[in-house]
Motif scaffolding. Structure first.
Motif, PDB file in Angstrom:
ATOM      1  N   MET A   1       0.816  -1.199   0.000  1.00 22.59           N
ATOM      2  CA  MET A   1       0.000   0.000   0.000  1.00 22.59           C
ATOM      3  C   MET A   1       0.858   1.260   0.000  1.00 22.59           C
ATOM      4  SD  MET A   1      -3.071   1.121  -0.093  1.00 22.59           S
ATOM      5  CE  MET A   1      -4.074   2.544   0.286  1.00 22.59           C
ATOM      6  N   LEU A   2       1.935   1.250   0.831  1.00 23.95           N
ATOM      7  CA  LEU A   2       2.814   2.409   0.885  1.00 23.95           C
ATOM      8  C   LEU A   2       3.487   2.653  -0.457  1.00 23.95           C
ATOM      9  CD1 LEU A   2       4.513   2.055   4.389  1.00 23.95           C
ATOM     10  CD2 LEU A   2       2.906   3.815   3.648  1.00 23.95           C
ATOM     11  N   ALA A   3       3.833   1.573  -1.155  1.00 24.54           N
ATOM     12  CA  ALA A   3       4.477   1.721  -2.451  1.00 24.54           C
ATOM     13  C   ALA A   3       3.543   2.396  -3.450  1.00 24.54           C
ATOM     14  CB  ALA A   3       4.917   0.363  -2.981  1.00 24.54           C
ATOM     15  N   GLU A   4       2.274   2.044  -3.400  1.00 22.90           N
ATOM     16  CA  GLU A   4       1.297   2.655  -4.303  1.00 22.90           C
ATOM     17  C   GLU A   4       1.126   4.146  -3.998  1.00 22.90           C
ATOM     18  OE1 GLU A   4       0.980  -0.182  -2.850  1.00 22.90           O
ATOM     19  OE2 GLU A   4       0.345  -1.693  -4.310  1.00 22.90           O
ATOM     20  N   ILE A   5       1.121   4.473  -2.708  1.00 26.64           N
ATOM     21  CA  ILE A   5       0.987   5.882  -2.313  1.00 26.64           C
ATOM     22  C   ILE A   5       2.200   6.671  -2.778  1.00 26.64           C
ATOM     23  CG2 ILE A   5       0.910   7.454  -0.340  1.00 26.64           C
ATOM     24  CD1 ILE A   5      -0.718   5.331   1.136  1.00 26.64           C
ATOM     25  N   ARG A   6       3.396   6.086  -2.591  1.00 26.40           N
ATOM     26  CA  ARG A   6       4.619   6.775  -3.025  1.00 26.40           C
ATOM     27  C   ARG A   6       4.611   7.020  -4.526  1.00 26.40           C
ATOM     28  NH1 ARG A   6       7.185   3.546   0.942  1.00 26.40           N
ATOM     29  NH2 ARG A   6       7.627   1.949  -0.623  1.00 26.40           N
ATOM     30  N   ALA A   7       4.082   6.064  -5.274  1.00 27.95           N
ATOM     31  CA  ALA A   7       4.056   6.196  -6.727  1.00 27.95           C
ATOM     32  C   ALA A   7       3.179   7.356  -7.180  1.00 27.95           C
ATOM     33  CB  ALA A   7       3.575   4.891  -7.354  1.00 27.95           C
ATOM     34  N   LEU A   8       2.197   7.703  -6.383  1.00 34.46           N
ATOM     35  CA  LEU A   8       1.272   8.783  -6.742  1.00 34.46           C
ATOM     36  C   LEU A   8       1.808  10.160  -6.345  1.00 34.46           C
ATOM     37  CD1 LEU A   8      -2.117   7.134  -5.677  1.00 34.46           C
ATOM     38  CD2 LEU A   8      -1.257   7.464  -8.017  1.00 34.46           C
ATOM     39  N   ARG A   9       2.785  10.175  -5.453  1.00 30.61           N
ATOM     40  CA  ARG A   9       3.295  11.446  -4.969  1.00 30.61           C
ATOM     41  C   ARG A   9       4.253  12.077  -5.965  1.00 30.61           C
ATOM     42  NH1 ARG A   9       4.773   9.577   1.130  1.00 30.61           N
ATOM     43  NH2 ARG A   9       6.740   9.099   0.069  1.00 30.61           N
ATOM     44  N   ARG A  10       4.258  13.388  -5.980  1.00 28.50           N
ATOM     45  CA  ARG A  10       5.261  14.102  -6.758  1.00 28.50           C
ATOM     46  C   ARG A  10       6.595  14.056  -6.014  1.00 28.50           C
ATOM     47  NH1 ARG A  10       3.217  19.812  -8.682  1.00 28.50           N
ATOM     48  NH2 ARG A  10       3.643  20.287  -6.497  1.00 28.50           N
ATOM     49  N   ARG A  11       7.683  14.379  -6.707  1.00 31.05           N
ATOM     50  CA  ARG A  11       9.008  14.323  -6.099  1.00 31.05           C
ATOM     51  C   ARG A  11       9.458  15.729  -5.718  1.00 31.05           C
ATOM     52  NH1 ARG A  11      12.512  10.371  -9.925  1.00 31.05           N
ATOM     53  NH2 ARG A  11      14.068  10.742  -8.273  1.00 31.05           N
ATOM     54  N   ALA A  12      10.027  15.832  -4.523  1.00 30.15           N
ATOM     55  CA  ALA A  12      10.452  17.126  -3.975  1.00 30.15           C
ATOM     56  C   ALA A  12      11.971  17.183  -3.920  1.00 30.15           C
ATOM     57  CB  ALA A  12       9.872  17.320  -2.577  1.00 30.15           C
ATOM     58  N   VAL A  13      12.551  18.214  -4.508  1.00 32.59           N
ATOM     59  CA  VAL A  13      14.005  18.346  -4.543  1.00 32.59           C
ATOM     60  C   VAL A  13      14.429  19.690  -3.957  1.00 32.59           C
ATOM     61  CG1 VAL A  13      14.252  16.826  -6.535  1.00 32.59           C
ATOM     62  CG2 VAL A  13      13.969  19.287  -6.884  1.00 32.59           C
ATOM     63  N   VAL A  14      15.672  19.752  -3.509  1.00 27.92           N
ATOM     64  CA  VAL A  14      16.243  20.990  -2.977  1.00 27.92           C
ATOM     65  C   VAL A  14      17.037  21.672  -4.078  1.00 27.92           C
ATOM     66  CG1 VAL A  14      17.843  21.992  -1.304  1.00 27.92           C
ATOM     67  CG2 VAL A  14      16.341  20.117  -0.625  1.00 27.92           C
ATOM     68  N   THR A  15      16.668  22.900  -4.400  1.00 24.36           N
ATOM     69  CA  THR A  15      17.348  23.639  -5.467  1.00 24.36           C
ATOM     70  C   THR A  15      18.044  24.903  -4.965  1.00 24.36           C
ATOM     71  OG1 THR A  15      15.276  24.794  -6.004  1.00 24.36           O
ATOM     72  CG2 THR A  15      15.783  22.771  -7.238  1.00 24.36           C
ATOM     73  N   GLY A  16      17.868  25.243  -3.701  1.00 29.29           N
ATOM     74  CA  GLY A  16      18.509  26.436  -3.169  1.00 29.29           C
ATOM     75  C   GLY A  16      18.784  26.308  -1.688  1.00 29.29           C
ATOM     76  N   ILE A  17      19.894  26.871  -1.233  1.00 31.37           N
ATOM     77  CA  ILE A  17      20.284  26.841   0.181  1.00 31.37           C
ATOM     78  C   ILE A  17      20.694  28.245   0.601  1.00 31.37           C
ATOM     79  CG2 ILE A  17      21.873  25.907   1.900  1.00 31.37           C
ATOM     80  CD1 ILE A  17      22.298  23.496   0.053  1.00 31.37           C
ATOM     81  N   GLY A  18      20.139  28.716   1.709  1.00 31.04           N
ATOM     82  CA  GLY A  18      20.537  29.990   2.291  1.00 31.04           C
ATOM     83  C   GLY A  18      20.874  29.789   3.750  1.00 31.04           C
ATOM     84  N   VAL A  19      22.012  30.286   4.187  1.00 35.14           N
ATOM     85  CA  VAL A  19      22.430  30.057   5.572  1.00 35.14           C
ATOM     86  C   VAL A  19      23.224  31.244   6.089  1.00 35.14           C
ATOM     87  CG1 VAL A  19      24.493  28.829   4.793  1.00 35.14           C
ATOM     88  CG2 VAL A  19      23.657  28.442   7.099  1.00 35.14           C
ATOM     89  N   LEU A  20      23.008  31.566   7.371  1.00 37.38           N
ATOM     90  CA  LEU A  20      23.802  32.575   8.074  1.00 37.38           C
ATOM     91  C   LEU A  20      24.182  32.005   9.436  1.00 37.38           C
ATOM     92  CD1 LEU A  20      21.200  34.317   6.655  1.00 37.38           C
ATOM     93  CD2 LEU A  20      22.709  36.175   7.351  1.00 37.38           C
ATOM     94  N   THR A  21      25.464  32.031   9.745  1.00 42.69           N
ATOM     95  CA  THR A  21      25.933  31.594  11.049  1.00 42.69           C
ATOM     96  C   THR A  21      27.302  32.196  11.308  1.00 42.69           C
ATOM     97  OG1 THR A  21      26.538  29.685  12.427  1.00 42.69           O
ATOM     98  CG2 THR A  21      26.860  29.447  10.064  1.00 42.69           C
ATOM     99  N   GLY A  22      27.511  32.776  12.474  1.00 45.82           N
ATOM    100  CA  GLY A  22      28.788  33.425  12.763  1.00 45.82           C
ATOM    101  C   GLY A  22      29.104  34.457  11.694  1.00 45.82           C
ATOM    102  N   PRO A  23      30.294  34.364  11.077  1.00 46.35           N
ATOM    103  CA  PRO A  23      30.649  35.309  10.011  1.00 46.35           C
ATOM    104  C   PRO A  23      30.210  34.826   8.629  1.00 46.35           C
ATOM    105  CG  PRO A  23      32.537  33.953  10.530  1.00 46.35           C
ATOM    106  CD  PRO A  23      31.431  33.508  11.455  1.00 46.35           C
ATOM    107  N   VAL A  24      29.591  33.648   8.555  1.00 41.17           N
ATOM    108  CA  VAL A  24      29.297  33.002   7.282  1.00 41.17           C
ATOM    109  C   VAL A  24      27.968  33.494   6.714  1.00 41.17           C
ATOM    110  CG1 VAL A  24      28.730  30.798   6.190  1.00 41.17           C
ATOM    111  CG2 VAL A  24      30.626  30.939   7.813  1.00 41.17           C
TER     112      VAL A  24
END
Length: 324
Positions: A1-24
């Motif tokens: 059942m989980l496999a069928e649900i996964r097949a129906l889902r769209r795929r989510a990807v990371v295309t951008g990263i923003g970060v601030l920490t210390g001097p970075v």
């Protein structure tokens, strides 16, 4: 059942990263500092952060520092993704924060109330003090009119935000989601009231014996003695895969699974056996269509406290089928 649900889902990807920490500032600088073997001090405060570099005067006045830092990370993430214009109604924001900065505002305005009465209290107290302020300013500036929400679940707030952002994309509710978290422990140097509150908060954590006495934290080390409080923010652009491919976006990774459990045992310490930590990770791996043997890297909580390090170690060993 989980496999069928996964097949129906769209795929989510990371295309951008923003970060601030210390001097970075930015993903490239962050990676350079991570990969540099040179021993460096642990930065607790953001170095050189100015709200007016990221917001106009009115926005800066209407937002507290944690929200300003989160907005800066979102701007960096959008730039890194070369996101361009998006459909406002298909663009969402999910931001996490453990405490935001509401406590400092309340103390400051309480002092104003005691000294000047009701007329002395800022009309912006409610607006700036809300935990959803970080989400709201990103949605406003980036014109994200889709689902927006704020998550406050302690140290897991940012991870939960990414998990929920993934779901919004997978289920077709959004095509693009800003997902991440922001936290500010320290007040600006010129804020005497805020600085006093910061020192009180850190004293409380020190009295709980969860903060290190040294300049760095050493999780899973035999001489561990706690973590370091630090300001910072990170935001990811989570995008529907086909949309990202169509516009030629750089894809960092795919967000495939998410799991969430609760010990329901103690307000501070996890269960010593790490059972519910293991179940959360197991649920995420199953959701992604894998098993414990597929795990190659674990980004740990790593508080460098005895109770957390023990529970995490047992949880990871149990997940991957290795003896504890």
């Amino acid at each position: 059942m989980l496999a069928e649900i996964r097949a129906l889902r769209r795929r989510a990807v990371v295309t951008g990263i923003g970060v601030l920490t210390g001097p970075v500032v930015g993903a490239d600088a962050f990676w350079t500092h991570l990969a540099d073997p040179t021993e460096r001090p642990t930065f607790t405060r953001l170095e050189g952060f100015r709200a007016r570099d990221w917001l106009d005067r009115r926005e800066a006045r209407h937002t507290d520092r944690f929200a300003q830092v989160g907005l800066a990370a979102a701007v960096l993430a959008a730039k890194d993704a070369d996101l361009g214009e998006t459909d406002p109604l298909r663009t969402g924001v999910v931001m996490g924060t453990g405490g935001g900065s509401a406590a400092g505002l309340v103390v400051q305005e309480l002092d104003n109330y005691r000294e000047y009465g009701a007329p002395g209290v800022s009309p912006l107290l409610g607006v700036r003090g809300m935990s959803n302020a970080g989400t709201a300013i990103i949605a406003l500036q980036q014109q994200a009119q889709g689902e927006t929400m704020s998550i406050s679940s302690g140290c897991a707030s940012g991870t939960h935000a990414v998990g929920h952002g993934m779901r919004l994309v997978q289920l077709g509710l959004c095509d693009v989601v800003y997902a991440g978290s922001a936290e500010v422990f320290y007040a600006p140097p010129d804020d005497e009231v805020g600085d006093e509150l910061s020192r009180a908060m850190i004293s409380g954590l020190a009295n709980m014996k969860v903060l290190t006495d040294g300049p760095t934290s050493r999780p899973f080390d035999v001489e561990r003695d706690g973590f370091v409080c630090a300001d910072g923010a990170a935001v990811l652009i989570i995008e529907e895969r086909e949309r990202a491919l169509a516009r030629g976006a750089h894809i960092y990774c795919e967000v495939c699974g998410y799991g969430n459990t609760n010990d329901a045992g103690d307000l501070i310490s996890p269960r010593p056996d790490g059972a519910l930590l293991r179940e959360a990770m197991r649920a995420a791996v199953i959701d992604a269509g894998g098993d414990g043997g597929d795990v190659r890297f674990v980004n740990v909580h790593g508080t460098a406290t005895r109770s957390n390090d023990l529970a995490e170690s047992l949880a990871i060993a149990g997940l991957c089928g290795r003896p504890g």
